[in-house]
Design a protein around this motif. Structure first.
Motif: not given
Lengths: 503, 715
Positions: A72-73, A76-77, A107, A110
């Motif tokens: 996720r990190y 997304e970041i 994910i 995405r």
């Protein structure tokens, strides 16, 4: 077996069990610590702890969660899709039966969607989303996966498929967090299917059910667009000129206006860039801006000279390679748009074609042979441009082929001097004539060639004009405009020497 | 308080058992030895009795030789079992010896003295009776040769045994005839060392024997009011006072083996206050406490319930119907329950003596915990109690632990293991039950436990609880998780359990409105029903309703929550042209639908709520909506047949919002789920023609949904 031997085995087994328990405890503590760091925004420490959980306690109950947090990190970041993809693949292979697995598929989907909206990526994304309900029918991630699958299908313009998935979320999981996005998606599909009233009702459901959500704000903007075009325009002007003073008291020679995804509206004169709204931060310094655009991350990009100058990071100097010669710089860039894959489509005043550059600014190819003055791009990577010669609005498909054309004169509309062009969220094409704004429904435009249909199913062929705003004297000489997320039009009027707001 | 007690069996005290038993035996032994002609003393001696009767008849006719064989038969039958003979047979044997001796004497046959000797060995006190003079002389000679007299003096004068035969103290005080030779007198008495003393009887002489018992401890007789009181002396339970023949106080309980010194007595009986006593024994003797009266320890509970006629149980025993006053609740912890078919109320508390409390029993939908699985050393009962306590505040729902016996009985009668619900729903269940089987078991168990549903609780560490709820009639449970260590966590679970059901009907303007940026109010995009009748048009913006200004759809919805249906309201709108327009709007009451899968709703509880809502529906719309939503809940729980049955009872007309088309669509979905495709097609076709019907009051139109389903419907 001797007693001593049995005792030894029991001791060893006990020690192993104890070690296992200790390992699990330590893994959980480290995981919680990482999560705490992440909550505080201390990602460096968080990443280190998550990685230690993955490396040191791969058999613990939180190893898959740690991998998921890392993925996720990075997605997304960190903006590192490749690394995120590698991490989710680890989850899918090593922890395929854990609760993290369905999230990993989401994910992965995405990431594919973020690559581009090209068919291959859309199909790959859909496949990832669609697997969740098949492999994990009872997982909490199912509504989210369904909503994402609907979105992928919508971007593929497989509207019934998309609506079916959105509807599953809104009828079967109507209180899940994914339902807000599903209502939003359903609203978009209904609008695309020619049911703007149903679309508005669907968008309002987002506001009724999740009034404080990001989706509620988006829904408000989109419903407002439809209301203007399909309700207000039926019996009167779709817009009203705001009496408020927008921007500087005197705005001469405004060449461009642009709205960033976070709602900041910038304008560019011949010598500077300014900000119209309070939420965009400090405008960048520019001495001779020719145009404005936004990059894939939604940041302002000033087009100046032969460079695209993003608000953060180095400028990209754009040159055209020449056989045996020094690359030729593009000195008079009029327009540039970024595609969903991060490539730039650039039009230079002196060029006879639209050129395609990669994200780093390296020339890739001639994208389309056409001379357009302004360009706009929608979420399908379709580009609208004002043909310099015919004054028509050309609609290009993602490959650069003209698929539709808005002629300056139709049975129930006419424009003479198109100055700017824009898309709204529903892919209506907005054309700024000098004294009017015309709004066209792309699905009703005559297609220029046998290409893929713009809408599926194709609505009845009738007039493409949706709305016209040209109240007497309201717009005296429009030179540039931009739309915000609610369909408000910020319009530079050279003759009035001000920037006006139509809402 | 304490007095010396008469030392005698004749006193009204319960002494050692041997005292009373000996009296009875001796009384029997003292009966005159006259056999009852024609009435055998025992079945085994029927032959002997018949033989005796015949021998006696012949003897009385002086047919002595003919009588002898019959008397021989009697003696041969009875003599070998002399020690085990019942008294009547023993008497018969004595008489047989006597008659045979006389017959032999009359016929001058040998064995006369042997018969008399045998007779005296059995009963030394026998006398010659109606014998002839010569025969009596022979008899007395034999007796003088074999029998002596003895006078036994017992100290204290109590009952005793001589050679194992029991004698009362009075009998012992009289001279007794006994066979000459060695004898033993024995006695046992509480507070004395047991006695066993030999003595010798000399034939034809009087022997005086004195037997003295040694006192070693004291006894005390305790009488209580009421009886049934447990007597605990020096922390050792010593018995329970028995009911006396006459009402009032109990029979005395004799407590023995009390040494010299101070003793503590505790008198205890349920529903009475404990009575502690202290007494001192100075010397071994028999003492008597004056009757001790225990004071009642009861509380009074006045029970008022939301439902009249509900059954009241105290500790599982029915004690009346609501409303009621229970004035004999023993002090101590008790479970008071109020039960009806619609719910249950429980009150667990420790009652104090004299306490008087009023209990407002609000009956709640009850789920009986039928399974508790907890790891570690935590007892399931404690785990159940913790969960029951944590979820206590769940207003309308009661998750409770039924009594162990009641639960075991229910489980065994349904032949399901205690952990069936938890195990079957757990991960890796080897063979999960079908939904129908689960529904069937759940329904039967709930009925046996007089509950509306059953529950299972499980925890791996006694803190993180998974609660599984299955209403009677449901095949699909709801599962809630909470942490017993975290009040916020179990508070949320309780709130979720007890939350009132969403409104099933509401006032509506039957018109679609949206928020529009830069345009305060609620903008009409589709006017139907009440809104249309009020003259609303697409593009109108509602800016006030009643006396409330409306700035957004959210404000309009809030306003709608507070108004009465069918009451005209003033309406102010802003038209597209910017003009103001006034109108009168009469909202109508419309049905609304529950979401099909809302994790915040406990569908198993709604199943019960909605059945009640149907019973208590106040009007046709309420009833239709209750049936409709019960159908939806059944669909959610996989009870497709029940869902269809409920939906078929919905009486809504075609029109905007939740209406007949909504029902048709849901019926189509339900029919499709169980493979009844023709019916599904028919229902969906009807739904697709209902252009204004919606899935919920603010939900999507059902016609497009139905059309889409029809496209994908496959036989």
């Amino acid at each position: 077996m001797s007693r001593a031997c049995i005792a030894g085995i029991v001791l060893l087994a006990g020690a192993a069990l104890l070690a296992q328990t200790n390992e699990e405890t330590l893994a959980q503590r480290q995981f919680l610590q990482a999560r705490s760091f992440a909550t505080q925004g201390n990602y460096q420490e968080a990443l280190g702890d998550y990685q230690r959980v993955v490396d040191t306690y791969p058999g613990s109950s939180v190893a898959d969660n740690a991998l998921l947090e890392l993925a996720r990190y990075y997605f997304e970041i960190g903006g590192d899709g490749k690394r995120a993809a590698s991490l989710v693949e680890q989850i899918k292979s090593k922890y395929s039966t854990t609760e993290s697995a369905p999230e990993a598929y989401i994910i992965a989907g995405r990431i594919a969607l973020a690559n581009s909206h090209q068919p291959v990526d859309l199909e790959a994304a859909f496949a990832q989303f669609d697997r969740v309900q098949g492999l994990f029918p009872d997982a909490p991630a199912v509504p989210s996966a369904l909503a994402h699958a609907g979105e992928a299908r919508r971007l593929q313009r497989r509207l019934p498929d998309a609506l079916e998935r959105f509807r599953r979320v809104t009828t079967e999981y109507d209180t899940s967090p994914a339902a807000a996005a599903a209502h939003l998606g359903a609203g978009m599909v209904l609008a695309a299917q020619g049911d703007p009233i149903g679309a508005m009702e669907e968008l309002q459901r987002v506001r009724n059910g999740w009034p404080e959500s990001r989706e509620a704000a988006v829904a408000l903007g989109r419903a407002s667009i439809l209301f203007r075009l399909y309700i207000r325009a039926k019996s009167g002007p779709p817009y009203a000129l705001s009496p408020d003073v927008i921007g500087p008291p005197r705005a001469d020679n405004v060449r461009a206006l642009v709205t960033t995804p976070n709602g900041a509206v910038y304008y560019a004169t011949e010598s500077a860039v300014g900000l119209l709204t309070p939420n965009g931060g400090r405008p960048p310094v520019a001495t001779r801006p020719r145009a404005l655009t936004v990059d894939r991350a939604g940041r302002l990009v000033v087009i100046e000279g032969s460079a695209l100058r993003p608000s953060a990071g180095p400028p990209r100097l754009l040159t055209i390679p020449q056989v045996g010669k020094t690359p030729r710089p593009l000195d008079k860039i009029d327009a540039a748009v970024v595609t969903s894959s991060g490539e730039w489509l650039v039009m230079d005043e002196d060029e006879k074609a639209i050129h395609r550059f990669d994200a780093a600014g390296v020339h890739q190819a001639t994208w389309a042979t056409a001379r357009v003055s302004r360009m706009a791009i929608n979420e399908f990577d379709e580009v609208a441009g004002i043909d310099r010669d015919s004054k028509s609005i050309l609609i290009f498909d993602p490959a650069g082929k003209v698929i539709a054309k808005v002629a300056p004169k139709g049975p129930d509309y006419e424009y003479a001097n198109p100055e700017d062009v824009a898309f709204d969220a529903f892919n209506h094409v907005y054309v700024l004539d000098r004294t009017a704004v015309l709004v066209f429904d792309c699905s009703k435009l005559p297609r220029a060639a046998a290409g893929p249909p713009v809408r599926t199913p194709a609505p009845a062929a009738n007039s493409p004009i949706v709305a016209v705003y040209g109240e007497a004297g309201a717009i005296r000489r429009g030179s540039a405009f931009t739309l915000d997320s609610a369909g408000r039009i910020y319009l530079a009027d050279d003759r009035a020497q001000k920037i006006q707001l139509l809402r | 308080m304490i007095a010396r007690r008469r030392s005698s069996c004749s006193g009204s005290v319960r002494l050692v058992a041997v005292c009373l038993a000996a009296s009875g035996a001796l009384a029997a032994a003292a009966q005159p030895a006259v056999p009852a002609a024609g009435q055998p003393a025992s079945p085994a001696s029927a032959t002997a009795q018949a033989s005796f009767n015949e021998g006696k008849r012949l003897y009385d006719r002086a047919q002595y030789p003919q009588a002898l064989p019959f008397l021989d038969t009697v003696i041969a039958t009875l003599a070998p079992a002399l020690q085990a003979l019942p008294p009547a047979d023993r008497d018969l044997l004595v008489e047989a010896y006597k008659l045979r001796g006389r017959a032999r004497f009359n016929e001058s046959l040998p064995g006369v003295e042997d018969d008399f000797a045998a007779l005296l060995a059995i009963r030394p006190s026998s006398v010659a009776g109606d014998m002839s003079v010569r025969t009596e002389q022979v008899f007395n000679n034999v007796k003088k040769r074999l029998v002596g007299q003895v006078r036994l003096t017992m100290t204290p004068a109590i009952d005793a045994t001589v050679d194992g035969r029991s004698y009362t103290a009075d009998q012992l005080a009289q001279p007794m005839e006994m066979l000459a030779g060695e004898h033993t007198i024995a006695a046992i008495r509480m507070g004395y060392r047991p006695l066993s003393q030999p003595f010798t009887v000399v034939a034809g002489q009087m022997t005086e024997v004195t037997a003295a018992m040694e006192r070693v401890s004291a006894t005390i007789a305790i009488t209580t009011i009421p009886d049934g009181v447990e007597v605990i002396v020096d922390n050792i339970p010593r018995g329970v006072t028995a009911k006396a023949a006459t009402a009032g106080q109990s029979e005395p309980l004799i407590v023995g083996d009390l040494g010299v010194g101070q003793h503590i007595v505790l008198l205890r009986r349920a529903c009475y206050k404990d009575l502690p006593l202290t007494f001192t024994i100075n010397q071994p003797e028999d003492l008597e406490l004056r009757p001790q009266q225990l004071a009642p320890a009861v509380a009074t509970a006045k029970i008022e319930a939301s439902e009249r006629g509900a059954a009241i149980f105290v500790d599982g025993v029915e004690r009346g119907r609501t409303p009621a006053e229970l004035n004999a609740i023993c002090e101590g912890p008790h479970l008071i329950e109020v039960r009806s078919s619609r719910g249950r109320f429980i009150d667990r508390r420790t009652w104090g003596a004299g306490e008087n409390a009023t209990i407002q029993a609000e009956l709640r939908t009850s789920f009986a915990i039928v399974s508790a699985s907890v790891a570690g050393s935590v007892l399931p009962a404690a785990f159940k109690a913790s969960v029951e306590r944590a979820l206590g505040p769940a207003g309308r729902v009661l998750v409770y632990a039924p009594g162990d016996a009641e639960l075991e009985k229910a489980l065994s009668e349904e032949t399901v293991p205690a952990d069936w619900l938890a195990a079957e729903l757990g991960r890796g269940a080897p063979r999960p039950m079908t939904r129908d089987t689960r529904r069937d078991i759940g329904r039967k168990l709930a009925a046996r436990l007089n509950a509306q549903g059953v529950a299972a609780i499980a925890s791996g560490n006694a803190d993180q609880v998974t609660l599984t709820l299955l209403a009677a009639g449901s095949g699909d449970p709801d599962v809630l998780a909470f942490d017993l260590r975290d009040p916020a966590s179990y508070g949320r679970a309780a709130a979720q359990l007890g939350a009132p059901p969403p409104p099933l009907v509401k006032p509506s303007i039957e018109t679609s409105v949206i928020d529009v940026a830069d345009s305060p109010g609620a903008a009409v995009v589709r006017a139907n029903g009440a809104g249309s009748r009020a003259g609303l048009m697409p593009g109108d913006v509602i800016v006030s309703l009643g006396s409330t200004s409306i700035a957004s759809v959210g404000e309009l919805r809030s306003k709608m929550m507070s108004i009465q249906a069918n009451t005209p309201l003033d309406l102010q709108v802003r038209t597209l042209a910017g003009a103001s327009k006034a109108a009168t709007l009469t909202p109508v009451l419309v049905a609304d639908t529950l979401p099909m899968r809302d994790p915040t709703l406990v569908y198993n509880r709604l199943l019960i709520d909605l059945q009640e809502a149907i019973r208590s529906a106040g009007g046709p719309v309420d009833e239709a909506s209750a049936h409709l939503n019960l159908g939806i809940v059944h669909m959610r729980l996989g009870n497709w047949d029940d869902a269809i049955r409920e939906l078929q009872q919905v009486t809504l007309t075609d029109g905007p919002g939740v209406s007949a088309g909504t029902v048709d669509y849901l019926l189509g979905v339900a029919y499709e789920a169980i493979g009844r495709i023709p019916e599904a097609q028919s229902a969906l076709t009807k739904a697709s023609a209902s252009e204004q019907a919606r899935l919920g009051d603010e939900g999507p139109l059902v016609a497009p949904l139905a059309r889409q389903k029809l496209r994908t419907l496959r036989p």
